[in-house]
Design a protein around this motif. Structure first.
Motif, PDB file in Angstrom:
ATOM      1  N   UNK A 291     -15.108   9.457  -3.127  1.00 30.92           N
ATOM      2  CA  UNK A 291     -15.144  10.915  -3.243  1.00 30.92           C
ATOM      3  C   UNK A 291     -13.766  11.474  -3.566  1.00 30.92           C
ATOM      4  N   UNK A 292     -12.731  10.850  -3.004  1.00 31.22           N
ATOM      5  CA  UNK A 292     -11.352  11.285  -3.261  1.00 31.22           C
ATOM      6  C   UNK A 292     -10.664  10.396  -4.295  1.00 31.22           C
ATOM      7  N   UNK A 293     -10.905   9.088  -4.201  1.00 30.35           N
ATOM      8  CA  UNK A 293     -10.102   8.151  -4.994  1.00 30.35           C
ATOM      9  C   UNK A 293     -10.581   8.001  -6.438  1.00 30.35           C
ATOM     10  N   UNK A 294     -11.584   8.747  -6.852  1.00 31.52           N
ATOM     11  CA  UNK A 294     -11.847   8.833  -8.287  1.00 31.52           C
ATOM     12  C   UNK A 294     -10.655   9.481  -8.979  1.00 31.52           C
ATOM     13  N   UNK A 295     -10.015  10.397  -8.267  1.00 34.32           N
ATOM     14  CA  UNK A 295      -8.867  11.106  -8.835  1.00 34.32           C
ATOM     15  C   UNK A 295      -7.538  10.569  -8.322  1.00 34.32           C
ATOM     16  N   UNK A 296      -7.522  10.094  -7.077  1.00 31.49           N
ATOM     17  CA  UNK A 296      -6.261   9.632  -6.486  1.00 31.49           C
ATOM     18  C   UNK A 296      -6.138   8.133  -6.732  1.00 31.49           C
ATOM     19  N   UNK A 297      -5.422   7.792  -7.810  1.00 32.63           N
ATOM     20  CA  UNK A 297      -5.252   6.386  -8.170  1.00 32.63           C
ATOM     21  C   UNK A 297      -3.902   5.846  -7.754  1.00 32.63           C
ATOM     22  N   UNK A 298      -3.043   6.694  -7.265  1.00 30.96           N
ATOM     23  CA  UNK A 298      -1.714   6.257  -6.827  1.00 30.96           C
ATOM     24  C   UNK A 298      -1.210   7.230  -5.775  1.00 30.96           C
ATOM     25  N   UNK A 299      -0.187   6.800  -5.036  1.00 31.44           N
ATOM     26  CA  UNK A 299       0.379   7.640  -3.977  1.00 31.44           C
ATOM     27  C   UNK A 299       1.724   8.166  -4.425  1.00 31.44           C
ATOM     28  N   UNK A 300       2.231   9.154  -3.718  1.00 30.85           N
ATOM     29  CA  UNK A 300       3.530   9.732  -4.040  1.00 30.85           C
ATOM     30  C   UNK A 300       4.639   8.891  -3.441  1.00 30.85           C
ATOM     31  N   UNK A 301       5.855   9.137  -3.906  1.00 32.49           N
ATOM     32  CA  UNK A 301       7.010   8.411  -3.377  1.00 32.49           C
ATOM     33  C   UNK A 301       7.233   8.732  -1.901  1.00 32.49           C
ATOM     34  N   UNK A 302       6.900   9.974  -1.498  1.00 30.76           N
ATOM     35  CA  UNK A 302       7.117  10.361  -0.099  1.00 30.76           C
ATOM     36  C   UNK A 302       6.175   9.630   0.843  1.00 30.76           C
ATOM     37  N   UNK A 303       5.032   9.179   0.339  1.00 28.67           N
ATOM     38  CA  UNK A 303       4.059   8.493   1.187  1.00 28.67           C
ATOM     39  C   UNK A 303       4.518   7.092   1.554  1.00 28.67           C
ATOM     40  N   UNK A 304       5.261   6.448   0.645  1.00 31.90           N
ATOM     41  CA  UNK A 304       5.685   5.067   0.866  1.00 31.90           C
ATOM     42  C   UNK A 304       6.662   4.975   2.037  1.00 31.90           C
ATOM     43  N   UNK A 305       6.721   3.805   2.641  1.00 30.20           N
ATOM     44  CA  UNK A 305       7.627   3.550   3.754  1.00 30.20           C
ATOM     45  C   UNK A 305       8.512   2.362   3.407  1.00 30.20           C
ATOM     46  N   UNK A 306       9.439   2.045   4.308  1.00 37.08           N
ATOM     47  CA  UNK A 306      10.302   0.895   4.082  1.00 37.08           C
ATOM     48  C   UNK A 306       9.497  -0.396   4.043  1.00 37.08           C
ATOM     49  N   UNK A 307       8.437  -0.451   4.866  1.00 37.25           N
ATOM     50  CA  UNK A 307       7.646  -1.678   4.951  1.00 37.25           C
ATOM     51  C   UNK A 307       6.602  -1.756   3.838  1.00 37.25           C
ATOM     52  N   UNK A 308       6.036  -0.604   3.485  1.00 36.44           N
ATOM     53  CA  UNK A 308       4.978  -0.582   2.475  1.00 36.44           C
ATOM     54  C   UNK A 308       5.424   0.301   1.315  1.00 36.44           C
ATOM     55  N   UNK A 309       5.621  -0.312   0.158  1.00 38.54           N
ATOM     56  CA  UNK A 309       6.121   0.404  -1.010  1.00 38.54           C
ATOM     57  C   UNK A 309       4.994   1.141  -1.715  1.00 38.54           C
ATOM     58  N   UNK A 310       5.375   1.994  -2.656  1.00 33.73           N
ATOM     59  CA  UNK A 310       4.408   2.733  -3.455  1.00 33.73           C
ATOM     60  C   UNK A 310       3.522   1.768  -4.243  1.00 33.73           C
ATOM     61  N   UNK A 311       4.131   0.717  -4.793  1.00 26.05           N
ATOM     62  CA  UNK A 311       3.374  -0.263  -5.560  1.00 26.05           C
ATOM     63  C   UNK A 311       2.332  -0.959  -4.689  1.00 26.05           C
ATOM     64  N   UNK A 312       2.656  -1.165  -3.401  1.00 29.17           N
ATOM     65  CA  UNK A 312       1.706  -1.804  -2.485  1.00 29.17           C
ATOM     66  C   UNK A 312       0.465  -0.936  -2.321  1.00 29.17           C
ATOM     67  N   UNK A 313       0.651   0.360  -2.045  1.00 30.68           N
ATOM     68  CA  UNK A 313      -0.490   1.255  -1.858  1.00 30.68           C
ATOM     69  C   UNK A 313      -1.315   1.356  -3.135  1.00 30.68           C
ATOM     70  N   UNK A 314      -0.637   1.452  -4.290  1.00 34.20           N
ATOM     71  CA  UNK A 314      -1.369   1.547  -5.556  1.00 34.20           C
ATOM     72  C   UNK A 314      -2.218   0.296  -5.787  1.00 34.20           C
ATOM     73  N   UNK A 315      -1.689  -0.866  -5.390  1.00 29.86           N
ATOM     74  CA  UNK A 315      -2.456  -2.102  -5.522  1.00 29.86           C
ATOM     75  C   UNK A 315      -3.675  -2.129  -4.629  1.00 29.86           C
ATOM     76  N   UNK A 316      -3.578  -1.519  -3.446  1.00 34.20           N
ATOM     77  CA  UNK A 316      -4.731  -1.467  -2.539  1.00 34.20           C
ATOM     78  C   UNK A 316      -5.814  -0.538  -3.090  1.00 34.20           C
ATOM     79  N   UNK A 317      -5.407   0.554  -3.738  1.00 30.85           N
ATOM     80  CA  UNK A 317      -6.395   1.434  -4.365  1.00 30.85           C
ATOM     81  C   UNK A 317      -7.110   0.695  -5.494  1.00 30.85           C
TER      82      UNK A 317
END
Length: 439
Positions: A291-317
């Protein structure tokens, strides 16, 4: 002499004026350049106000720089005339019905999906929205953690590993032992040369284990203490059988409750909807995620943490897309789905009855009461022990909410008189009877 000095002073002031003028011109050019970079693509439009309008009205179907349900909007003012855009955004179906060739072409190109009409928007509102989407795509921000890691990799860091410290300490202790041995050996030689007698060790007395074996009181005391210790720790170990407090399994698709329930403040029961009316809270279907992730294919830089990078979250999506068969490039399902083998975290024994709806809907208990600070958890874990004693203590301490429930109100009056209290706990209403949970 005075004249020369004056001319030199005038020359200095002249050169200084030229320097100040040149610097001010440079800064003025930089300011103009920065002003040009932030200047709206549409004169008089406000990109900040346009961002709020875009997020509330357009973001469900459109993205500024990528295709969504509809096309990417960046560059639309170059592809289309402004007057045409006003008509299209306010009522696209009316424009299509009029036979406008561009409107019909767009409608057919995007699978004949009707765009919502926005007659409430003024031309100024549309200008603000278009000014926002026409801004240059921002460069991804580098995390401070990545910069720190780069410094450490480049040798700029001053940290010393624990292995190095332990190695140095071991070497120092070894050297001390060698020095003590050499000093002892040297002193013995000096004593021998000077005729000094070195006192040898006295004969050993009775071994301690023999003395212990001959003392019956110590034997009885030791056996008694050992039995107490074994009983204590054995009882504790047996009481923890089946208690999985702190259990934190790794899921096949990483789901961050911190981002969803915390940062985005999504209500728990939006995903776990069956908790309102069922015994189980249920595992949300992947359709709920989409319902949400049809549009949300990646996360913002502010969402990422030291342990989990932006690329990590995008890969999970992307794993979610693979499981549901969603192709973001065509905005359609391929029909090729894969099961997701989620790992269950909270699990009660089969002989224990627990009803989520009874607690969530009737009792109006917050999810965090049992599941802990879910909105702070990057990886979900079992926060509470979920033991029988833990549940009974909660029933003894929790007052039953009577508002809006005529059945409970009648029972409450009788029980309040019986116990002489104003509020009745779940235990006083039979919440600790064996048959309530074990039947």
């Amino acid at each position: 002499m005075r004249k020369v000095t004056l001319n030199q002073g005038i020359l200095k002031y002249f050169l200084l004026s030229i320097l100040i003028f040149s610097l001010s011109s440079t800064y003025a050019q930089e300011d103009e350049a920065s002003a040009e970079s932030t200047e709206s693509a549409i004169p008089g439009a406000d990109p900040v106000a346009g961002k709020d309008l875009f997020n509330s009205l357009c973001a469900a179907c459109h993205k500024p720089y990528k295709d969504g349900v509809g096309p990417a909007l960046h560059g639309v003012t170059e592809r289309r005339d402004m007057e045409w855009l006003y008509k299209w955004i306010k009522n696209s179906q009316e424009l299509i019905a009029s036979g406008d060739s561009e409107a019909v072409a767009v409608y057919n190109e995007w699978n004949k999906v009707s765009m919502n009409a926005f007659p409430q928007l003024s031309n100024k509102d549309i200008d603000d929205i278009l000014a926002y989407v026409e801004q240059p795509k921002p460069e991804p921000k580098k995390k401070e953690a990545e910069a720190g890691a780069a410094v450490a990799d480049g040798g700029g860091g001053s940290g010393i590993s624990n292995e190095v410290i332990i190695g140095v300490l071991a070497f120092v202790l070894l050297m001390l032992a060698v020095i003590l041995y050499l000093v002892n050996k040297t002193l013995r030689k000096f004593a021998e040369v000077n005729g000094v007698e070195v006192e040898e060790k006295k004969e050993k007395g009775k071994p301690i284990w023999v003395a212990f074996a001959e003392n019956q009181f110590l034997i009885i005391l030791t056996v008694g203490v050992m039995l107490l210790v074994v009983t204590w720790f054995g009882y504790g170990a047996l009481m923890n059988v089946g208690v999985d407090q702190g259990y934190e399994p790794i899921q096949p698709i990483h789901y961050s409750h911190r981002i969803h329930a915390g940062d985005n403040q999504i209500e728990c029961k939006y995903c776990h909807s069956s908790a309102r009316k069922s015994k189980h809270s249920g595992i949300p279907s992947l359709n709920t995620c989409m319902n949400c992730h049809k549009q949300i294919a990646e996360v913002s830089d502010e969402t990422a943490t030291e342990e989990y990078s932006k690329e990590f979250y995008d890969g999970e999506i992307q794993k979610l897309y693979d499981a549901t068969g969603w192709d973001p490039s065509t905005q359609s399902y391929t029909g090729e789905t894969k099961p997701v083998k989620w790992v269950r975290i909270h699990n009660l024994p089969d002989f224990a009855y627990f009803n989520h709806s009874q607690h969530v809907s009737v009792g109006q208990i917050e999810c965090q009461t049992c599941h802990g600070p879910v909105e702070e958890m990057e990886i979900m874990y079992q926060d509470s022990p979920l033991t029988m004693g833990w549940c009974i203590n909660c029933h003894r301490e929790t007052n039953v909410k009577m508002e809006g429930n005529a059945y409970y109100e009648k029972i409450h009056e009788e029980l309040a008189k019986k116990y002489g209290v104003e509020k009745v706990t779940a235990a006083q209403m039979g919440g600790i009877e064996c048959g309530k949970c074990h039947y």
